[in-house]
Design an enzyme around this catalytic site. Structure first.
Site, short mmCIF file in Angstrom:
data_model
loop_
_atom_site.label_atom_id
_atom_site.label_comp_id
_atom_site.label_asym_id
_atom_site.label_seq_id
_atom_site.Cartn_x
_atom_site.Cartn_y
_atom_site.Cartn_z
N GLY A 26 8.46 3.79 -0.13
CA GLY A 26 9.35 4.93 0.04
C GLY A 26 10.76 4.53 -0.34
O GLY A 26 11.02 3.41 -0.77
N GLY A 27 11.68 5.46 -0.17
CA GLY A 27 13.06 5.19 -0.54
C GLY A 27 13.72 4.17 0.35
O GLY A 27 14.68 3.51 -0.05
N LYS A 82 5.30 -1.98 8.25
CA LYS A 82 6.37 -1.24 7.57
C LYS A 82 7.64 -2.09 7.62
O LYS A 82 8.09 -2.47 8.70
CB LYS A 82 6.59 0.11 8.24
CG LYS A 82 7.52 1.05 7.50
CD LYS A 82 7.48 2.45 8.13
CE LYS A 82 8.30 3.44 7.35
NZ LYS A 82 8.18 4.82 7.89
N VAL A 119 5.34 -0.28 2.88
CA VAL A 119 4.26 -0.50 3.84
C VAL A 119 3.23 -1.42 3.21
O VAL A 119 2.82 -1.22 2.06
CB VAL A 119 3.61 0.83 4.25
CG1 VAL A 119 2.49 0.59 5.26
CG2 VAL A 119 4.65 1.77 4.85
N ILE A 178 0.81 -1.22 0.00
CA ILE A 178 0.00 0.00 0.00
C ILE A 178 0.84 1.27 0.00
O ILE A 178 0.31 2.37 -0.08
CB ILE A 178 -0.98 0.04 1.20
CG1 ILE A 178 -0.24 -0.14 2.53
CG2 ILE A 178 -2.06 -1.00 1.03
CD1 ILE A 178 -1.12 -0.03 3.75
N GLY A 179 2.16 1.17 0.09
CA GLY A 179 2.99 2.37 0.05
C GLY A 179 4.46 2.00 -0.10
O GLY A 179 4.91 0.98 0.43
N ASP A 185 9.02 16.96 9.43
CA ASP A 185 8.58 16.66 8.07
C ASP A 185 7.06 16.61 8.00
O ASP A 185 6.47 15.66 7.47
CB ASP A 185 9.19 15.35 7.58
CG ASP A 185 9.09 15.18 6.06
OD1 ASP A 185 8.90 16.20 5.36
OD2 ASP A 185 9.19 14.04 5.58
#
Length: 509
Positions: free
Chosen positions: A19-20, A39, A24, A16-17, A133
């Site tokens: 990143g670098g 994660k 996730v 579902i996700g 962030d």
């Protein structure tokens, strides 16, 4: 790497996700019969002991806060292949970023959401943590069993404990939301950096736009006339380029939002968690006079063809000094610091993503496995010309979507043709993270393109030419050649013509 079928007792259902540094997954806890988000640190980072430690420190910080206003961590573990993971709340209603794609929110909705976000950040400030962030993709939405929804602040990958902020602090944050002091070494961001992020979130929700850079910002009412004058003043004070002019912390900003017509209290410094008055002065808010790690140095005339190679040639100059300072700082933090230095800042939310079909033609040759990454990079900010179609067209022109590209003569690798030295600047943690080594994953390479465009793009906005093609030329040449040519240099017009042709093929009808 193939997705695992399980993480401990948690059954993995879907990605579902991305990143670098981490991915996730939606998973199911069969024992408690409930969905969770898991994660997992990426395989190429799992063997880096410092990155691995910082990944787990994010889970520890969230657990320490233990608030329903933040994403909660329930469990940690390690896969059979050695990758660490942690288990979090699953946000079934997506992110604030997804909601804002429909335009500005109703005034009441915006202020209600902002109240909960401020409360979550206030929890962090109360335990001496600065998020650093805050942005729409890091605000998650989750259904409540009794009805309605719960707002959760997420992703503490680059959060810092304020008791360590008086030492060397490295650049961090996301374009449009980061406070000016976060662009510089020794900016020592305190709670007021988060106030700037909260102000930017409020501005975005009220107007549908990310705030322009200092000097070009207009009050929210200039874009949405029904915003009252008092609310204008509260938000613009949060966005003050000078941190001494901002609200001191999230709780104070929330109080001001709740009573925008009440005369503001006099300016005061934050509590003892802030840097002392002896903190080094910040550079001017208009930008650094020397390039920092989030903005690689402009190449000197006559250097190699691509900016990645020219920036790499600056050994002994500003870039080399930056690298040396960062290396020293990381060594110190690994030797005994207990605070979580900027770590694997995966911006991948624990949510379901929207379909890429709204941004890219379904019948094009864009590989399905890269579409969501391309959308993330192409919507990273509101920079004119930036779009998923542009990112896809550039990837086609750069590598033909070959994730295994290896051009050793130019020291360029992967689907986006990065060199290790320059990708180091544009990875989620910049120079604070470990230097990437080929092969580069598409997850890292593609999203870094969005960061590049959003950081350097504003410097060429005033030049003539198609905004998208200027960004394509920027990726090839850097800022100075475009300014010298007063537009796209002749050398790169064949390339931008090729990109334009692919863009026409990729844009939805």
């Amino acid at each position: 790497m193939t997705a695992p079928s399980h993480a401990g007792r948690y059954r993995i259902e879907q990605l579902i996700g991305v990143g670098g540094f981490a991915s996730v997954y939606l998973a199911h806890d069969d024992a408690l019969r409930s969905p969770v988000a898991v994660k997992i640190l990426a395989d190429n980072w799992a063997r880096q002991t410092d990155v691995r430690a910082r990944f787990l420190q994010e889970a520890q910080l969230l657990r320490r806060a233990d608030s329903h206003l933040l994403v909660q961590v329930f469990d940690v573990g390690e896969l059979d292949d050695g990758r660490p993971y942690f288990v979090m709340t699953y946000a079934d209603r997506g992110t604030l970023l997804e909601r804002l794609r429909g335009g500005p929110l109703a005034m009441d909705e915006a202020l209600s959401l902002m109240g909960e976000i401020c409360q979550g950040v206030a929890v962090l400030h109360s335990i001496g943590v600065v998020h650093r962030d805050l942005k729409p993709s890091n605000v998650l939405l989750c259904s409540r069993p009794e009805g309605g929804e719960r707002v959760m602040v997420s992703d503490l990958g680059i959060a810092r404990s304020t008791d360590h902020l008086s030492g060397l602090t490295l650049p961090a944050g996301s374009p449009g939301y980061q406070a000016p002091e976060q662009l510089y070494f020794d900016g020592a961001p305190d709670a007021r950096a988060d106030v700037h992020g909260l102000g930017a979130l409020t501005y975005h929700m009220l107007t549908g736009r990310v705030p322009a850079k200092p000097g070009r910002r207009v009050p929210p009412s200039a874009l949405r006339p029904e915003v009252p004058e008092g609310l204008d003043a509260v938000v613009m004070r949060a966005l003050d380029p000078d941190r001494d002019g901002r609200w001191p912390d999230a709780a104070t900003y929330l109080a001001a939002l709740s009573a925008p017509d009440t005369p503001p209290p006099p300016l005061s410094s934050p509590s003892s968690s802030s840097p002392s008055s002896s903190s080094p002065p910040l550079p001017p808010a208009s930008g650094p006079s020397e390039p920092g790690p989030s903005e690689p140095a402009e190449p000197p005339p006559g250097a190699g063809e691509r900016p990645r190679r020219r920036w790499r040639a600056l050994a002994g100059g500003a870039a080399a000094i930056v690298v040396a300072v960062v290396a020293a700082a990381v060594a110190v933090s690994l030797a005994g610091s207990s605070d979580p230095p900027g770590g694997p800042a995966s911006s991948a939310p624990a949510t379901t993503g929207g379909p890429a079909g709204r941004w890219l033609r379904d019948d094009s040759d864009i590989p399905d496995e890269y579409r969501d990454l391309i959308v993330r990079a192409g919507t990273y900010c509101a920079e004119p010309g930036l779009s998923p179609a542009l990112i896809a067209a550039m990837l086609k022109a750069e590598s033909g979507y070959d994730p295994n590209l290896s051009d050793k003569d130019r020291n360029e690798y992967g689907i986006a043709r990065w060199t290790p030295e320059v990708l180091w600047h544009w990875q989620p943690n910049g120079l604070q993270g470990a230097k990437p080594e080929p092969p580069f994953s598409p997850e890292l390479s593609i999203v870094a393109m969005g960061r590049f465009m959003c950081t350097l793009g504003p410097q060429i906005e005033d030049l003539p030419g198609d905004p998208a093609l200027k960004l394509a030329a920027l990726y090839r040449s850097g800022v100075t050649p475009l300014k010298r040519a007063k537009g796209i240099p002749a050398k790169w017009r064949d390339y931008t013509t090729q990109v334009a042709r692919y863009m026409r093929d990729y844009q939805p009808a």
